[in-house]
Design a protein around this motif. Structure first.
Motif, PDB file in Angstrom:
ATOM      1  N   GLU A   1       0.805  -1.218   0.000  1.00  0.00           N
ATOM      2  CA  GLU A   1       0.000   0.000   0.000  1.00  0.00           C
ATOM      3  C   GLU A   1       0.842   1.274   0.000  1.00  0.00           C
ATOM      4  N   GLN A   2       2.101   1.186   0.392  1.00  0.00           N
ATOM      5  CA  GLN A   2       2.952   2.374   0.493  1.00  0.00           C
ATOM      6  C   GLN A   2       4.208   2.190  -0.348  1.00  0.00           C
ATOM      7  N   ALA A   3       4.217   2.833  -1.498  1.00  0.00           N
ATOM      8  CA  ALA A   3       5.375   2.793  -2.388  1.00  0.00           C
ATOM      9  C   ALA A   3       5.723   4.219  -2.782  1.00  0.00           C
TER      10      ALA A   3
ATOM     11  N   ALA B   1       4.823  10.066  -4.191  1.00  0.00           N
ATOM     12  CA  ALA B   1       3.937   8.948  -3.863  1.00  0.00           C
ATOM     13  C   ALA B   1       2.554   9.235  -4.426  1.00  0.00           C
ATOM     14  N   TYR B   2       1.859   8.177  -4.815  1.00  0.00           N
ATOM     15  CA  TYR B   2       0.483   8.286  -5.312  1.00  0.00           C
ATOM     16  C   TYR B   2       0.359   9.275  -6.475  1.00  0.00           C
ATOM     17  N   GLY B   3       1.365   9.328  -7.327  1.00  0.00           N
ATOM     18  CA  GLY B   3       1.314  10.166  -8.510  1.00  0.00           C
ATOM     19  C   GLY B   3       1.560  11.640  -8.281  1.00  0.00           C
ATOM     20  N   ALA B   4       2.108  12.026  -7.134  1.00  0.00           N
ATOM     21  CA  ALA B   4       2.388  13.439  -6.851  1.00  0.00           C
ATOM     22  C   ALA B   4       3.567  13.533  -5.883  1.00  0.00           C
ATOM     23  N   ARG B   5       4.104  14.720  -5.780  1.00  0.00           N
ATOM     24  CA  ARG B   5       5.190  14.954  -4.849  1.00  0.00           C
ATOM     25  C   ARG B   5       4.651  14.969  -3.426  1.00  0.00           C
TER      26      ARG B   5
ATOM     27  N   ALA C   1      12.414  -2.791   4.719  1.00  0.00           N
ATOM     28  CA  ALA C   1      11.321  -2.082   5.394  1.00  0.00           C
ATOM     29  C   ALA C   1      11.400  -0.590   5.081  1.00  0.00           C
ATOM     30  N   ASP C   2      11.557   0.261   6.095  1.00  0.00           N
ATOM     31  CA  ASP C   2      11.567   1.709   5.853  1.00  0.00           C
ATOM     32  C   ASP C   2      12.963   2.313   5.925  1.00  0.00           C
ATOM     33  N   GLN C   3      13.991   1.513   5.620  1.00  0.00           N
ATOM     34  CA  GLN C   3      15.357   2.018   5.555  1.00  0.00           C
ATOM     35  C   GLN C   3      16.005   1.592   4.250  1.00  0.00           C
ATOM     36  N   MET C   4      16.798   2.494   3.677  1.00  0.00           N
ATOM     37  CA  MET C   4      17.536   2.197   2.457  1.00  0.00           C
ATOM     38  C   MET C   4      19.000   2.579   2.679  1.00  0.00           C
TER      39      MET C   4
ATOM     40  N   THR D   1      10.434   7.750   8.603  1.00  0.00           N
ATOM     41  CA  THR D   1       9.763   7.544   9.888  1.00  0.00           C
ATOM     42  C   THR D   1       8.284   7.886   9.815  1.00  0.00           C
ATOM     43  N   ALA D   2       7.896   8.687   8.859  1.00  0.00           N
ATOM     44  CA  ALA D   2       6.493   9.003   8.578  1.00  0.00           C
ATOM     45  C   ALA D   2       6.410   9.384   7.099  1.00  0.00           C
TER      46      ALA D   2
END
Length: 157
Positions: free
Chosen positions: A76-78, A92-96, A120-123, A138-139
């Motif tokens: 759900e979150q990409a 995200a979701y087609g916008a900045r 997860a949420d780290q790269m 983090t958010a």
């Protein structure tokens, strides 16, 4: 006189050579295409439309090269990360994503030599001329990129 064409429902052979066109006596001819544009053949016989792209927004400076990197946290979150000359912007979701922009040490010339590993949420981001960094989400609108702290090593063999 009307030409009759049989319905073709299997495409497992993909594209065939022009030398084999009209060789209906061959089994592979009935499972192949003369040309397959904008479709992907599936191993079980069907085809599907090739994925594409669409314009989301202008980069920060279109006179300089940028690099887009996927950041997939869950189904759900990409996100799409725009790496530019000393900055990272988040989409995200087609916008900045708001005004999120992370300061980055990477110059335009180094963007295509970066290596990425995500969990997860780290790269983790590495380059031979820079210390390793870790990009953390983090958010939705909170992103940071401190140096990666090596607990032991690296070692020179």
């Amino acid at each position: 006189m009307t030409a009759l064409y049989p319905v073709q429902d299997v495409f497992t052979r993909g594209e065939i050579s022009p030398r084999l066109h009209a060789r209906a006596s061959l089994d592979l001819y009935r499972a192949a295409l003369a040309k397959c544009e904008n479709f992907v053949t599936l191993p079980h016989g069907g085809i599907r439309a090739r994925g594409g792209t669409y314009f989301v927004g202008e980069v920060k400076n279109s006179a300089k090269r940028t690099r887009a990197i996927p950041f997939i946290f869950s189904s759900e979150q990409a996100y799409c990360l725009e790496f530019g000359n000393q900055y990272i912007r988040v989409y995200a979701y087609g916008a900045r994503v708001g005004t999120v922009e992370v300061a980055s040490p990477y110059l335009e010339a180094d963007l295509f030599d970066l290596a990425f590993v995500q969990s997860a949420d780290q790269m983790w981001i590495t380059h031979r001329d820079y210390p390793p960094k870790v990009l953390t989400r983090t958010a939705h609108t909170t992103w940071t990129m401190p140096d990666f702290e090596l607990l032991d090593g690296p070692y020179d063999w």
